[in-house]
Design a protein around this motif. Structure first.
Motif, PDB file in Angstrom:
ATOM      1  N   GLU A 157       0.816  -1.231   0.000  1.00 30.79           N
ATOM      2  CA  GLU A 157       0.000   0.000   0.000  1.00 30.79           C
ATOM      3  C   GLU A 157       0.845   1.276   0.000  1.00 30.79           C
ATOM      4  N   SER A 160      -1.237   4.811   0.104  1.00 32.67           N
ATOM      5  CA  SER A 160      -2.272   5.176   1.070  1.00 32.67           C
ATOM      6  C   SER A 160      -1.826   6.404   1.874  1.00 32.67           C
ATOM      7  N   PRO A 164      -2.634  13.604  -4.171  1.00 29.93           N
ATOM      8  CA  PRO A 164      -2.466  13.216  -5.580  1.00 29.93           C
ATOM      9  C   PRO A 164      -1.109  13.590  -6.165  1.00 29.93           C
ATOM     10  N   GLN A 167       1.287  11.065  -4.851  1.00 31.69           N
ATOM     11  CA  GLN A 167       1.007   9.769  -5.503  1.00 31.69           C
ATOM     12  C   GLN A 167       1.695   9.718  -6.866  1.00 31.69           C
ATOM     13  N   SER A 188      -2.136  -2.512  -3.649  1.00 31.50           N
ATOM     14  CA  SER A 188      -2.771  -1.195  -3.650  1.00 31.50           C
ATOM     15  C   SER A 188      -4.275  -1.319  -3.818  1.00 31.50           C
ATOM     16  N   HIS A 189      -4.982  -0.317  -3.285  1.00 31.86           N
ATOM     17  CA  HIS A 189      -6.423  -0.233  -3.514  1.00 31.86           C
ATOM     18  C   HIS A 189      -6.738   0.856  -4.537  1.00 31.86           C
ATOM     19  N   GLN A 190      -5.694   1.551  -5.004  1.00 29.05           N
ATOM     20  CA  GLN A 190      -5.916   2.642  -5.965  1.00 29.05           C
ATOM     21  C   GLN A 190      -5.904   2.076  -7.381  1.00 29.05           C
ATOM     22  N   ASN A 192      -6.978   3.118 -10.231  1.00 31.81           N
ATOM     23  CA  ASN A 192      -6.554   3.978 -11.345  1.00 31.81           C
ATOM     24  C   ASN A 192      -5.039   3.962 -11.488  1.00 31.81           C
ATOM     25  N   HIS A 288     -11.228  -0.645 -11.890  1.00 31.89           N
ATOM     26  CA  HIS A 288     -11.997  -0.368 -10.675  1.00 31.89           C
ATOM     27  C   HIS A 288     -13.352  -1.100 -10.735  1.00 31.89           C
TER      28      HIS A 288
END
Ligand SMILES: Nc1ncnc2c1ncn2[C@@H]1O[C@H](COP(=O)(O)OP(=O)(O)OP(=O)(O)O)[C@@H](O)[C@H]1O
Length: 310
Positions: A157, A160, A164, A167, A188-190, A192, A288
């Motif tokens: 992660e 997290s 932006p 990131q 990761s949970h992102q 995109n 997603h």
């Protein structure tokens, strides 16, 4: 590229909870492999078993490094739990981490200054960790995981809690490391960001593999086209449009989920002339949406032909 890490049939239980039910995958030099899955799927447990923080009940983790096991100082790791000694200066902690990996100190010093500049932390080398914001601390910890030029980098992660801009800085640096030959395993949970940067992905649910393959293959198989139309149209009329697998209507917005193998230009020509369109968008379903479909067991997205389990 050759595989640097082989994970084979990992199984791990905690009391009566079977967290990993036979996980197998590889990570190659120069690639970014994403490990994805809903909360509690088993991502961190997999990573902790790879790192030797805990041992699997069965299965193997093998590092292939010039025909031998990889030396520990060739692995970089950013754990999910963040934390650095509080009352230590940024430069001191990073040199300490470099020294732990037997990395030459002078070279480490130069790299620290370069990275601080790159990560918008120029001039912070003598600031103590406790004075940094959470995001700044995370950047320092990330630098600590790569300061010794690892061949295998494991990031749990990494995005997290980052804004932006930060990131994007992380994303660019991770992509650059992979381009220079580092094997990268990243959870990761992102979605995109995963979609923008990863070469392959492994999706895990309830301790089991649900998807494993290249991003291209996954998108070809799952990511059918969808057409979003803004305009007042009756369901009856929308139902006459050919090659539509599913219709979603929300007020005056309609999403038409198209069948597999639809040719978008030909399909667009078939739209009724009297359809009300104030806006029209045609795009592929995102990673997603694929993730949500699988993680919530909806299975609304139809999977195409072919093999993505490699
Ligand atoms: N030390 C532990 N003791 C008991 N159960 C554990 C332990 N570590 C993990 N688990 C359980 O194992 C399962 C997998 O947890 P894990 O932390 O690997 O999930 P994850 O995919 O990383 O989730 P998240 O996205 O929330 O970080 C969960 O059901 C969790 O409750």
């Amino acid at each position: 590229m050759e595989p640097l890490l082989h994970v084979h049939n990992l199984k791990k239980s905690f009391k009566d909870k079977q967290a990993l039910k036979g996980i197998s995958f590889e990570v190659h030099r120069g690639e970014i492999m994403a490990i994805l899955g809903p909360n509690g799927a088993g991502k961190s447990t997999t990573i902790r078993n790879i790192m030797g923080i805990m041992y699997p009940d069965s299965g193997t983790v093998q590092f292939n490094y010039n025909g031998k096991g990889i030396p520990k100082n060739k692995i970089g790791y950013l754990p999910e739990e963040r934390g650095l000694y509080k009352n230590v200066k940024v430069m001191d902690i990073l040199l300490y981490l470099a020294d732990l990996k037997d990395y030459p100190i002078q070279q480490a010093k130069e790299r620290v200054l370069d990275y601080l500049k790159k990560f918008d932390l120029e001039g912070k080398e003598n600031v103590s960790i406790e004075e940094l914001s959470k995001g700044m601390g995370q950047k320092v910890q990330f630098i600590g995981s790569i300061i010794h030029e690892p061949d295998l980098l494991i990031l749990d992660e990494p995005f997290s809690g980052l804004d932006p801009v930060s990131q994007d800085i992380f994303k660019d640096e991770i992509s650059q490391l992979a381009a220079n030959g580092t094997a990268i395993l990243l959870s990761s949970h992102q979605m995109n960001l995963v979609e923008e940067m990863c070469d392959r992905l492994f999706m895990i649910q309830n301790g089991q593999k649900v998807i494993y393959g290249t991003l291209d293959d996954v998108k070809k198989q799952y990511a059918n086209f969808k057409c979003t139309i803004s305009g007042k149209n009756s369901t009856e009329q929308l139902q006459t449009i050919p090659n539509v697998d599913r219709i979603e209507q929300n007020g005056d917005t309609t999403i038409l989920h198209l069948n597999q193998d639809v040719n978008p230009p030909l399909w667009l020509r078939q739209l009724p002339e009297d359809l009300h369109i104030s806006e029209l968008k045609l795009n592929r379903i995102s990673l997603h949406e694929i993730f949500i479909d699988i993680a919530t067991n909806q299975h609304l997205i139809k999977k195409g032909e072919g093999e993505i389990y490699v």
